[in-house]
Each structure stands twice: as C-alpha cells, then as structure tokens.
Design an enzyme around this catalytic site. Structure first.
Site, PDB file in Angstrom:
ATOM      1  N   ASP A 151       0.840  -1.197   0.000  1.00 51.78           N
ATOM      2  CA  ASP A 151       0.000   0.000   0.000  1.00 51.78           C
ATOM      3  C   ASP A 151       0.877   1.250   0.000  1.00 51.78           C
ATOM      4  OD1 ASP A 151      -2.631   1.257   0.248  1.00 51.78           O
ATOM      5  OD2 ASP A 151      -1.894   1.934   2.186  1.00 51.78           O
ATOM      6  N   HIS A 224      -6.989  -0.842 -10.372  1.00 47.76           N
ATOM      7  CA  HIS A 224      -6.950   0.204  -9.352  1.00 47.76           C
ATOM      8  C   HIS A 224      -5.913   1.271  -9.701  1.00 47.76           C
ATOM      9  CE1 HIS A 224      -7.375   2.101  -5.491  1.00 47.76           C
ATOM     10  NE2 HIS A 224      -6.107   1.891  -5.190  1.00 47.76           N
TER      11      HIS A 224
END
Length: 330
Positions: A151, A224
């Site tokens: 992330d 994404h």
C-alpha cells in the site's frame, strides 16, 4: 510568506510509516466552542511535544477539524477549498459521507504509548465532546494492505511529501495546513482470497509479491492503479500523500484510507474515477471486494493556527502537558 516565520505543520501529516495507529472521531457537544477551541490547541501542542519525548518510538499525530464543523468553530477564517466529503454512488459502488467534528490521528511504534496517549487526549477533552468512533491500525507485513498488496507505493518521497501535502502561498492564512479525507474500507477477504493470483494482480495493475507496476499498455482500464493514477490537463500527476493503514479484527477488517493533500481536488478526482469510471464504463474493480463504510472531510491547520486560541481556557491538566505519561516511562 516573505520574511515571516513559517507556521509549524502538525507533524503527523508528512510523517513516515509506523507500526501502530489510533484513530479517534469526536463530535462536539452543543455550545462548547469557546472551551473546546483552547482544549484542541492544548491537545495539538501535547501531540507535538510528545513527538520529541517519544522520538525513539517515532510518535506522531495531528488534529483535524471537520469540514461541516469549521464555521461553528473558527468563524473568522475558512480554508479556501474546504468542503464536505464528496459522497458518490453508482451501481454497487458506494462512497458514503459520514462527517465528524474532530479527528485525532496518532501513530507510534509502541502500542502501549499510543493507548496511554489516546486515554490522555480523551480526558483532556473532558465533557466537551463525544467519542463516536475509535479504530486501531497496524502495519501488516512489509507495509501491505490485507489484500496482500503493498500500500502507498506511489507516495511522494522526502521533501516532496511536504510539497504534495501542505498548503502553500496559495492560501497564506492556512499555510502548512492540509486537506484530509478519511474512508474506512471493510474488505471481503474470503471473496478476495478465492481469486486466482493473476486475477488479483490484474485488479491492482501490479504484481503481488514483488510489487512491480504493470506497463501502462498492459494495465486493464478497470485496474486500481489505472483508475487512481490521474493527470491534470497539463500532464502533471494528481498526487496525494496516503497515510493509510490496515485496521480491525476478525469480525471486521480492512483499510483505514487517509489522503492528505494541499488541495481536496486530487482526492475527489481519484474517487470519482474509482466509482464513476472514465465515462466508458471502466470503473475500479477493486471496489467489488471492499466497501467504504465512512467518508469524512477535515482540515488540519498548522500548529500555530490552533495555538493562537490556547490562552483563554485552562484544561484539567493545566500546564502539565505530558506529565501523566512520565510516571509510566521514566
């Protein structure tokens, strides 16, 4: 800013990652603004001082003021671009708004210090606020989301973090402040983990184990990374600084997504691209596996903006900032 001394930013905005975090969402009780203003200043100063005191465990944090509460609280001046959370919905993709008056974000590499400080802050606010939501985050593996993917890979590095995250000369009254958006995402991990590895990677647009981004032409338009790596009309990247961390328990777990930026527009453009897509039906397929439970908009002013209000009221602890913790950590 000419020759003026730069306002001090709240240090949690641009801090590097930590092992643990606590997120506290408060709503103010009615009619307490005059007492709450200096109380918030004391909490912000307290967090700032603990950054030095617990430097060895990388303590940091910030205090954010809710977009819908700002005018009640600081009616004299308002950040130029501050607005409520941009709620969106299309198909089964929902980005709801759930606004709070105050957001306290604290992080540290020691969970015990965080727990003590969170209790301390709650006491410093006394009967002025109601604690509406509390979550605790943690670093997962090598800074991965619970989906197993790294992330914040695209986060700005070094001094560029400040350039992306902090308001500059464009709004001098709020120099060194930041626009913050928070979404609590709940993941459907059982559904996600049933996907083959290649399918997961296509949804992210990057490899899972070694975190290598797909070449642009190989990226599905629904991935994404494709949906959030956006450019402005001049070809410049729309950047945010992500301060997200996994949170939760077996019962409910996911990502506490936190965007900090000198403008709210970049986050809003990314969210629109995820939910509504590109105008050709290409939305973010990751949203089939995670659900936004909240969406909140805050402004995190400079420490100097907040502490101009700290003389009018003495909290329970008076000037003993950081004292109660000393008995634990001498």
């Amino acid at each position: 800013m000419g020759n003026q001394v730069m306002p001090r930013e709240q240090l949690g905005i641009c801090a590097e990652g930590n092992l643990h975090s606590v997120y506290l969402m408060f709503n103010a009780n009615d009619g307490v603004e005059d007492q709450l203003r200096p109380s918030i200043a004391n909490v912000a100063q307290y967090i700032y001082e603990l950054t030095d005191q617990y430097a060895d465990s990388a303590f940091n944090g910030f205090v954010g003021i809710g977009a819908n509460f700002w005018d009640t609280f600081y009616p004299e001046a308002r950040p130029a671009l501050l607005k409520p959370f941009p709620a969106m919905n299309e198909g089964n993709r929902d980005a709801p708004a759930m606004e709070y008056d105050l957001f306290i974000h604290i992080r540290c590499d020691r969970y015990d210090i965080l727990h003590l400080v969170a209790n301390e802050i709650n006491q410093m606010f006394e009967d002025l606020v109601e604690l509406v939501d509390e979550d605790r985050g943690f670093r997962f593996m090598d800074s991965r989301d619970l989906t197993g993917f790294v992330d914040g890979t695209e986060n700005p590095k070094g001094r560029h973090r400040q350039q992306v995250a902090l308001v500059g000369d464009e709004d001098e009254a709020f120099f060194s402040g930041s626009y913050v958006h928070v979404q609590k995402y709940m993941h459907n991990l059982s559904k996600w983990n049933r996907l083959p590895l290649k399918k997961q990677e296509d949804i992210f647009g990057r490899t899972k184990v070694d975190d290598i981004e797909y070449e642009s032409e190989e990226k599905p338009l629904t991935s994404h990374t494709k949906r959030v790596n956006l450019k402005d009309p001049h070809g410049n990247s729309l950047e945010i600084l992500r301060q997200s961390m996994p949170y939760g328990s077996i019962r409910q777990q996911g990502l506490m997504f936190i965007s900090v930026c000198r403008t709210p527009d970049n986050f809003e453009a990314m969210l629109r691209s995820m939910v509504h897509g590109d105008g050709h039906g290409n939305h973010d397929h990751l949203m089939q596996f995670t659900k936004a439970l909240t969406g909140s908009s805050f402004f995190v002013p400079s420490l100097d903006f907040l502490t101009q209000f700290d003389d009018a009221y003495t909290p329970v602890f008076g000037n003993k900032q950081a004292m109660p913790l000393h008995c634990f950590f001498i």
